[in-house]
Scaffold this motif. Structure first.
Motif, short mmCIF file in Angstrom:
data_model
loop_
_atom_site.label_atom_id
_atom_site.label_comp_id
_atom_site.label_asym_id
_atom_site.label_seq_id
_atom_site.Cartn_x
_atom_site.Cartn_y
_atom_site.Cartn_z
N HIS A 508 -9.48 31.11 -13.21
CA HIS A 508 -8.32 30.06 -14.34
C HIS A 508 -7.70 30.92 -15.11
N VAL A 514 -2.68 26.31 -10.60
CA VAL A 514 -1.80 25.33 -10.72
C VAL A 514 -0.54 25.61 -10.97
N ARG A 518 1.64 24.27 -8.52
CA ARG A 518 2.61 23.20 -8.92
C ARG A 518 3.67 23.51 -9.89
N LEU A 521 5.57 23.49 -15.41
CA LEU A 521 5.55 22.45 -16.16
C LEU A 521 3.99 21.76 -15.82
N ALA A 522 3.71 21.89 -14.70
CA ALA A 522 2.44 21.28 -14.21
C ALA A 522 1.14 22.07 -14.84
N ALA A 523 1.32 23.47 -14.91
CA ALA A 523 0.52 24.32 -15.43
C ALA A 523 0.27 24.08 -17.09
N GLU A 525 1.31 21.29 -18.74
CA GLU A 525 0.75 19.96 -18.95
C GLU A 525 -0.63 20.06 -18.89
N SER A 526 -1.31 20.63 -17.90
CA SER A 526 -2.77 20.74 -17.90
C SER A 526 -3.22 21.56 -18.67
N ALA A 528 -2.12 21.78 -21.82
CA ALA A 528 -1.89 21.00 -23.04
C ALA A 528 -3.11 19.76 -23.01
N ARG A 529 -3.51 19.25 -21.57
CA ARG A 529 -4.40 18.16 -22.08
C ARG A 529 -5.87 18.81 -22.34
N ARG A 530 -6.10 19.86 -22.00
CA ARG A 530 -7.45 20.36 -22.38
C ARG A 530 -7.66 21.10 -23.89
N LEU A 531 -6.39 21.06 -24.75
CA LEU A 531 -6.56 21.72 -25.80
C LEU A 531 -6.77 20.48 -27.00
N PRO A 532 -7.68 20.75 -27.87
CA PRO A 532 -8.22 19.67 -28.80
C PRO A 532 -7.04 19.25 -29.85
N PRO A 534 -3.02 17.13 -30.13
CA PRO A 534 -1.81 16.30 -29.53
C PRO A 534 -0.63 17.44 -29.41
N GLU B 93 -5.96 18.02 -12.74
CA GLU B 93 -5.38 16.83 -12.61
C GLU B 93 -4.12 16.92 -11.78
N TYR B 95 -3.27 18.23 -9.27
CA TYR B 95 -3.61 18.29 -7.83
C TYR B 95 -3.70 16.84 -7.65
#
Lengths: 645, 222
Positions: A508, A514, A518, A521-523, A525-526, A528-532, A534, B93, B95
């Motif tokens: 990664h 991703v 994808r 934007l998908a990259a 977003e994903s 962002a979801r993994r960072l501590p 908001p 997620e 995927y």
């Protein structure tokens, strides 16, 4: 100096002389009417003089225009004719004489020729067709014959006794009116054919000018044949005298206002100078008038003359130095030979020393010496700024020469224009150097990344696999001894999971799959979801972009987020992605401790800049109003691959 | 003993393919009808064998991107009764959203290493055959984590137990399976499920196979 400039100077000079002479003659006829001249001619003489003033100034205004050139000279010829006529009439009244009468007739012919042919030159100074040359020539011949014939038959010329009366007996039966009728018929029919062939612009101009011409010409005819009573005739004549040149100038010069301004300025200068001088001259004896006219002529031509002579003398004395044309020619030649912008400073310094014969020249960008030529004499140098789009990119220093009369305006002009030439080249080569440095940094960063991957493969995953093998060997031993191995195998499986996780993270880090699969934007977003922290993402209908753009954008966002986590102490991050048209806009804003305005430092930021530069975008990092930092980038791209994957 | 479930297996990596086949056969609960190396062969095999379920690698030749997901959609469109389990090396997620873009029914997304936990894999096959869905726990964890960090997220109001229940719902478990995993009674689980839906402002999905979609849609929104 071009032939065109010379022509304009010449016309202006001639106009100045004409105005001066006309003013003098107006005063003479108005207030010191020559003895013997018929009293009514007093106001006709003044009117003709005023007409000459107006025509001369119109000529000055028109000669600067390509379309007005020929007409200007025709007007000037009319002025010359009228003045010669008036001056000779006055001389005849005072002294008599056949030479004066001859000149008078010549002047009158010239002015008649102009008044009959002026219409065919309209509106742009070109004859409507080749055949019109015959008309123009024919009218010239007629005007001469007409005037000489009528001069030899009349016993007085405007009241002044005719010294040659009766010299040509055959002139007695000359039909005065018939030729004019023929000419008028040819003119009207010819012009109506020509008018039909004109383009709309010419037609509009001719549509204004030709009626004016007809009025003016009609006034001349009325004057010649004494049709109207004196009062209305003078009123019409004076109005036409002023109106006609004004209309002429306005119509012809209308299309180019700036040129008209220039011409109006010249004409005003001429009038302001000539009118008082001319008025003063009129009260002097006639001989003094000639001296005054010649003096004014010399004065008027002094400036252009001194310029021509100066240029000639320069060429004679300095050889190939100094003339701006030579320097410019030499520069274009050398620029063509060496196209690399980095070589331009050296070429220009050489040029300043070799061609312009300055002792020493050097060019600098900031504190850096770009090039120099010649031998410094330690004299305080002249400084010329190199500006590109208003930004100071460097300086050209030139030590002034002591011999050859030092430094003149022409030198300063050419040096500044050389500095202007250099500015673009210096800017380009600075940019090239910047790009080379950035490329070197990118390569270095790639090498570092590869080393890091190699390290984590060898020191991390490979070591863990070795440990796993050792553990498997241990289990085999235990199994051989008949011991329970279930717990040990579970441990081994957990180890294997950990290795898989490690590998996934490594892959990664090298390139997030991703992003390819994808999109940006998908990259984002994903990540962002993994960072501590908001992270709000605003990216309405973001499509896909070319691979290099998506990768640069993702790198930029990741790097910005890393910076936020490391330094900003932020509570909230906002990411905005917008991909309208041919550009991708990226904004990463946080509400943390912020940064100084125009902050450039830090290797992470340098890498971000390099990355943005590589795709030709630009990056701004600035404090966000209300606290925090805003990273803003615009990446241009040629096309969107698909609207959505 | 139940009737063994029939599957077709697709993975371009020979060792993984054979290893998985042996493991599944070894379980005694699954019969592997065919094992193929790419998406085209997979579609042919599905047509020929009409299996109960398909287990497919996400990345296969020729582009090694998301051929498995594309194949899953085509299989589900052509044979709505065949369930598909996607095995993926991506713990991402995005995927899952891609796989579930036309609906969650009969689809599962598991990380590849779950073949090591054979029970989980077999359970996923059973679920998709029953028309339900399964999502890998690691992905549910990411989604829940992102939500819990957000200021003002309703997830912060959930009790620890309700969060557990939500996690299992997202993974695709039935109330019964949740009850087993948490050693609770089914009625207690049902109560937690209702409370969770209420706190999240969602209408409680009685239709179990639509529950995963509802929960994932909720978790996807940031």
């Amino acid at each position: 100096m071009s032939a065109r400039t010379r022509e304009i100077d010449l016309a202006t000079g001639l106009a100045a002389v004409l105005v001066l002479g006309a003013v003098a003659l107006a005063v003479i006829y108005g207030w010191r009417t020559p003895p013997g001249v018929v009293p009514t001619f007093r106001w006709e003489g003044v009117q003709l003089a005023i007409e000459t003033v107006c025509f001369s100034m119109a000529a000055v205004a028109l000669v600067t225009r390509r379309a007005g050139r020929v007409i200007a000279w025709v007007l000037l010829l009319r002025g010359v004719g009228v003045l010669v006529f008036l001056a000779m009439l006055a001389l005849m009244a005072w002294h008599g004489g056949t030479v004066e009468l001859g000149l008078l007739a010549l002047g009158l012919s010239a002015s008649n020729w102009v008044s009959i042919t002026l219409a065919v030159w309209l509106p742009d100074g070109r004859l409507p067709g080749r055949g019109w040359r015959w008309y123009v020539g024919g009218v010239a011949a007629f005007a001469l014959v007409d005037v000489f014939l009528s001069s030899s038959t009349a016993s007085t010329v405007y009241g002044v006794p005719n010294p040659v009366v009766g010299w040509l007996p055959l002139a007695a039966g000359y039909p005065y009116v018939t030729p004019y009728v023929v000419i008028a018929f040819v003119l009207v029919s010819g012009l109506s054919v020509a008018f039909r062939r004109m383009n709309p612009v010419q037609r509009r101009q001719a549509g204004l000018l030709i009626p004016m011409y007809v009025l003016w010409e009609g006034e001349c005819v009325l004057w010649t044949f004494n049709v109207l009573p004196a009062g209305p005739r003078f009123a019409l004549a004076y109005v036409m005298t002023v109106l006609w040149p004004v209309v002429l100038v306005t119509v012809i010069a209308r299309d180019r206002v700036s040129r008209l301004d220039l011409a109006a300025r010249r004409a005003t200068v001429v009038a302001v100078l000539a009118v008082p001088i001319g008025a003063a001259v009129a009260f002097l004896p006639p001989e003094a008038t000639v001296v005054a006219v010649l003096a004014t002529l010399a004065g008027t031509l002094l400036v252009p003359l001194s310029r021509w002579v100066g240029a000639g003398v320069d060429r004679l004395i300095y050889g190939r130095r100094a003339t701006p044309y030579a320097a410019a020619r030499s520069l274009t030649g050398r620029l063509r030979d060496s196209l690399a912008p980095a070589e331009v400073p050296a070429v220009i310094c050489d040029l300043v020393v070799d061609t312009l014969r300055f002792p020493f020249a050097s060019m600098h960008a900031g504190d850096r010496l770009l090039a120099q030529a010649g031998t410094p004499a330690g004299v305080e140098p002249l400084v010329f700024e190199l500006r590109h789009q208003g930004r100071l990119v460097g300086r050209l220093l030139v030590e002034p020469r002591q011999e050859w009369g030092g430094v003149d305006d022409a030198d300063l002009g050419i040096l500044q224009s050389l500095a202007d030439q250099a500015a673009l080249a210096v800017q380009l080569s600075e940019r090239a150097a910047e790009l080379a440095a950035s490329r070197a940094r990118i390569v270095q960063a790639q090498d570092t990344a590869r080393r890091r991957i190699e390290r984590s493969l060898h020191d991390g995953i490979q070591q863990e696999l070795v440990a796993l093998v050792a553990r498997l060997r241990l289990v085999r031993n235990q199994a051989r001894r008949g011991m329970g191995i279930d717990t040990e195998l579970t441990g081994i499986q957990d180890d294997a999971y950990r290795i898989i996780d490690g590998l996934r993270e490594l892959a990664h880090g090298i390139h997030p799959p991703v992003l390819t699969d994808r999109g940006l934007l998908a990259a984002v977003e994903s990540t962002a979801r993994r960072l501590p922290i908001p992270i709000a993402i605003d990216a309405p209908e973001l499509g896909r972009f070319p691979t290099d753009i998506e990768e640069s954008a993702f790198f930029l966002v990741s790097e910005a987020l890393t910076n936020v986590l490391k330094h900003a102490d932020a509570r909230q991050v906002t990411i905005r992605l917008a991909g309208g048209g041919d550009r991708l806009e990226i904004e990463v804003g946080d509400d943390g401790v912020g940064c100084a305005d125009g902050y450039r430092g830090g290797s992470g930021l340098t890498e971000m800049r390099d990355r943005v530069d590589t795709v030709g975008g630009h990056l701004v990092i600035e404090p966000r109003p209300g606290g925090g930092t805003m990273v803003r980038a615009v990446l241009p791209h040629r096309r969107r691959e698909t609207t959505n994957a | 003993m139940r009737e063994p479930t029939s599957v077709v297996l697709a993975d371009d990596h020979y060792l993984v393919r054979e290893g998985t086949r042996r493991l599944l056969a070894d379980s005694g609960e699954i019969t592997v009808l065919d094992a193929v190396g790419n998406a085209v062969e997979l579609l042919h095999a599905v047509q020929r064998h009409q299996p109960d379920a398909v287990i497919a690698d996400i990345r296969m030749p020729p582009t090694h991107r998301t051929e498995g997901i594309v194949a899953a959609h085509r299989i589900r469109a052509a044979f709505p009764h065949i369930g598909v389990v996607i095995l993926s090396q991506h713990a991402d997620e995005q995927y899952v959203f891609d796989l579930f873009q036309h609906g969650t029914n009969g689809l599962a997304y598991l990380l590849k290493e779950r073949v090591g936990e054979l029970d989980e894999l077999v359970r996923a096959v059973r679920e998709v055959v029953a028309g339900r869905s399964v999502v890998d726990p690691s992905i549910v964890e990411v989604l829940l984590g992102a939500h819990r960090r957000a200021v003002g997220s309703p997830l912060r109001d959930l009790t620890a137990r309700e969060l557990e229940v939500l996690r299992h719902m997202a993974e695709g478990r039935t109330n019964k399976a949740i009850a087993e995993a948490l050693t609770l009674s089914e009625s207690t689980v049902e109560k937690h499920v209702n409370a969770t839906f209420a706190k999240l402002g969602l209408t409680a999905e009685t239709q179990l196979h639509r529950r995963v979609a509802a929960v994932l849609t909720y978790l996807r929104a940031q």
